[in-house]
Motif scaffolding. Sequence first.
Motif, PDB file in Angstrom:
ATOM      1  N   THR A 365       0.832  -1.230   0.000  1.00 31.60           N
ATOM      2  CA  THR A 365       0.000   0.000   0.000  1.00 31.60           C
ATOM      3  C   THR A 365       0.857   1.266   0.000  1.00 31.60           C
ATOM      4  OG1 THR A 365      -0.225  -0.319   2.348  1.00 31.60           O
ATOM      5  CG2 THR A 365      -2.175  -0.756   1.029  1.00 31.60           C
ATOM      6  N   SER A 369       1.630   3.580  -6.936  1.00 39.39           N
ATOM      7  CA  SER A 369       0.525   3.151  -7.800  1.00 39.39           C
ATOM      8  C   SER A 369      -0.666   2.680  -6.977  1.00 39.39           C
ATOM      9  CB  SER A 369       0.991   2.045  -8.736  1.00 39.39           C
ATOM     10  OG  SER A 369       1.559   1.007  -7.985  1.00 39.39           O
ATOM     11  N   VAL A 370      -0.402   2.171  -5.755  1.00 36.49           N
ATOM     12  CA  VAL A 370      -1.510   1.709  -4.914  1.00 36.49           C
ATOM     13  C   VAL A 370      -2.024   2.870  -4.059  1.00 36.49           C
ATOM     14  CG1 VAL A 370      -2.197   0.078  -3.105  1.00 36.49           C
ATOM     15  CG2 VAL A 370      -0.562  -0.613  -4.860  1.00 36.49           C
ATOM     16  N   SER A 371      -1.100   3.595  -3.426  1.00 38.35           N
ATOM     17  CA  SER A 371      -1.538   4.667  -2.515  1.00 38.35           C
ATOM     18  C   SER A 371      -2.289   5.769  -3.270  1.00 38.35           C
ATOM     19  CB  SER A 371      -0.359   5.247  -1.734  1.00 38.35           C
ATOM     20  OG  SER A 371       0.598   5.732  -2.606  1.00 38.35           O
ATOM     21  N   ASN A 372      -1.995   5.921  -4.579  1.00 33.55           N
ATOM     22  CA  ASN A 372      -2.717   6.940  -5.348  1.00 33.55           C
ATOM     23  C   ASN A 372      -4.166   6.538  -5.599  1.00 33.55           C
ATOM     24  OD1 ASN A 372      -0.449   8.437  -5.496  1.00 33.55           O
ATOM     25  ND2 ASN A 372       0.089   7.890  -7.591  1.00 33.55           N
ATOM     26  N   ASN A 373      -4.459   5.254  -5.401  1.00 35.61           N
ATOM     27  CA  ASN A 373      -5.812   4.783  -5.680  1.00 35.61           C
ATOM     28  C   ASN A 373      -6.674   4.600  -4.439  1.00 35.61           C
ATOM     29  OD1 ASN A 373      -6.029   4.528  -8.546  1.00 35.61           O
ATOM     30  ND2 ASN A 373      -4.389   3.029  -8.387  1.00 35.61           N
ATOM     31  N   VAL A 374      -6.147   4.988  -3.281  1.00 35.45           N
ATOM     32  CA  VAL A 374      -6.987   4.906  -2.073  1.00 35.45           C
ATOM     33  C   VAL A 374      -7.137   6.318  -1.515  1.00 35.45           C
ATOM     34  CG1 VAL A 374      -6.388   2.543  -1.425  1.00 35.45           C
ATOM     35  CG2 VAL A 374      -4.959   4.417  -0.615  1.00 35.45           C
ATOM     36  N   ASN A 375      -8.253   6.565  -0.837  1.00 33.29           N
ATOM     37  CA  ASN A 375      -8.401   7.915  -0.284  1.00 33.29           C
ATOM     38  C   ASN A 375      -7.613   8.029   1.022  1.00 33.29           C
ATOM     39  OD1 ASN A 375      -9.945   6.970   1.871  1.00 33.29           O
ATOM     40  ND2 ASN A 375     -11.872   7.242   0.748  1.00 33.29           N
ATOM     41  N   GLU A 378      -8.622   5.660   3.888  1.00 31.13           N
ATOM     42  CA  GLU A 378      -8.218   4.264   3.652  1.00 31.13           C
ATOM     43  C   GLU A 378      -6.705   4.108   3.856  1.00 31.13           C
ATOM     44  OE1 GLU A 378     -11.627   3.418   0.230  1.00 31.13           O
ATOM     45  OE2 GLU A 378      -9.653   4.156  -0.332  1.00 31.13           O
TER      46      GLU A 378
END
Length: 461
Positions: A365, A369-375, A378
């Motif tokens: 996370t 690439s992953v952290s940019n897709n969670v608010n 989250e």
Amino acid sequence: MNKNSSNIMALAPNTSNKRETVCIFGTGDFGRALGHKMIQSGYPVVFGSRSTQTSSLIPKGAEVLSHAEAAQKAAVIITAIQRQHYNFLTPLTEILHGKVLVDVSNNLKINEHPESNAEYLAQLVPGAKVVKAFNTVSAWALQSGTLDASRQVFVCGDDMEAKQMVMNIVRALGLTPLDQGSLLAAQEIENYPLQLFPMWKFPILLSFGLAAFFFFYCLIRNVIYPYVYENKDFSFFIAISIPNRICPILALILLALVYLPGVLAAIIQLYRGTKYHRFPDWLDKWMLCRKQLGLVALAFASLHVLYTLVIPIRYFVRWRMSNQIISQVLNNKTGPLDTTNAWLSDSYVALGILGFFLFVLLGITSLPSVSNNVNWREFRFVQSKLGYLTLILCTAHTLVYGGKRFLSPSSYRWYLPNAYMLSLIIPCMVLVVKFVLIFPCLDKPLTRIRQGWERNPQYSE
Ligand code: NAP
């Protein structure tokens, strides 16, 4: 020389789809690479050079003229030349008046000059609209097309229109412009490519220091002590046993160090009764490299898993097991199943597996690439709640490993406790303080402080 014609060209609006000619001063590595990329993107390119002779190195389709002639043909001029040669621009001041002059230069050292190269250029050519850009992209990346690592181009400048023109070119080349504001930001942009993993320095140095300390600590306890007192040579422990002790110790300590600054910050905010006072510098810096600390911790945890997986094929382990079996056969007796030990061993392994699983999840996370897709909520849930759960599981894994050995005198060789006992100090401290901070009498005021409440407001109405 027709001064007016050059000025008209300076910021003429682009009314057709045809790209405007761009001038590049300097036919060196960077100038050629940028020119090549620009021609590919549909820009007519004219080089300004000390020598107007073309060579096979010059990108096909580009013109090579003198500096003055080339500058007159374009509104945007890119100076792909080292700062120490900028003096040649002084006689061109008139021609460059009103033009966009892009500074791409880098230095050899951080803060090498009192002012940035772009500000120096703006002083040398006062009538030009200087914009800083492209310095973070390498000539090699431009030419080879492998731009994934350096797609971002920091852009700064005092003239909005000029900055926009440069950002449009950046976009047309398939790169991502990042507006960094006025020319004052140029120094920082110039320092950026010179930094060597700035956020990784502290975690890496710390882990080297800790690894060296625990290596010698384990060497004394597990190799030198048995050699001195029992005349046994366990020097081969250096290959796998000692690293497999150091890796989990470092993983646990570094993971705890990810959460320690947050706990310290909470104590400081509670003590001060406000969040509007700056933290000490060391705490600020520590907080900024928490992600890197966590990733280094994950690397050590992964190594621990690998070292653990090879245990059954180790010669020493196989020798010890067969010895035990043979001695049981010779004595004609088998030991009864000790369910307490079975519980301890299984719990220890289970806690380790779960702890490592969550550790990997935390690592994943933290990838952009992953952290940019969670608010934000989250992200906080994963990094804080799951992070603390990981710390609890890994600490419990180590505590259960210790089991009944904590109080056994044989665990203290030369009065030195087992290394894993030392590794528990910081994690236990962090968890205990975090537990205390959860109590409503502390949690409520802390939450209010973090929302902006002050115990003694500095600026009362
Ligand atoms: P370079 O290969 O040394 O080329 C510099 C060019 O400057 C020369 O080819 C020459 O072009 C011109 N020049 C040299 N001395 C001059 C003088 N006395 N007066 C006028 N022009 C002179 O350097 P480079 O690698 O292309 O770098 C150029 C700039 O781009 C530097 O400021 C660098 O910091 C920056 N940059 C480079 C890279 C990279 O990957 N190389 C990346 C980002 C930024 P002519 O012979 O045509 O006159």
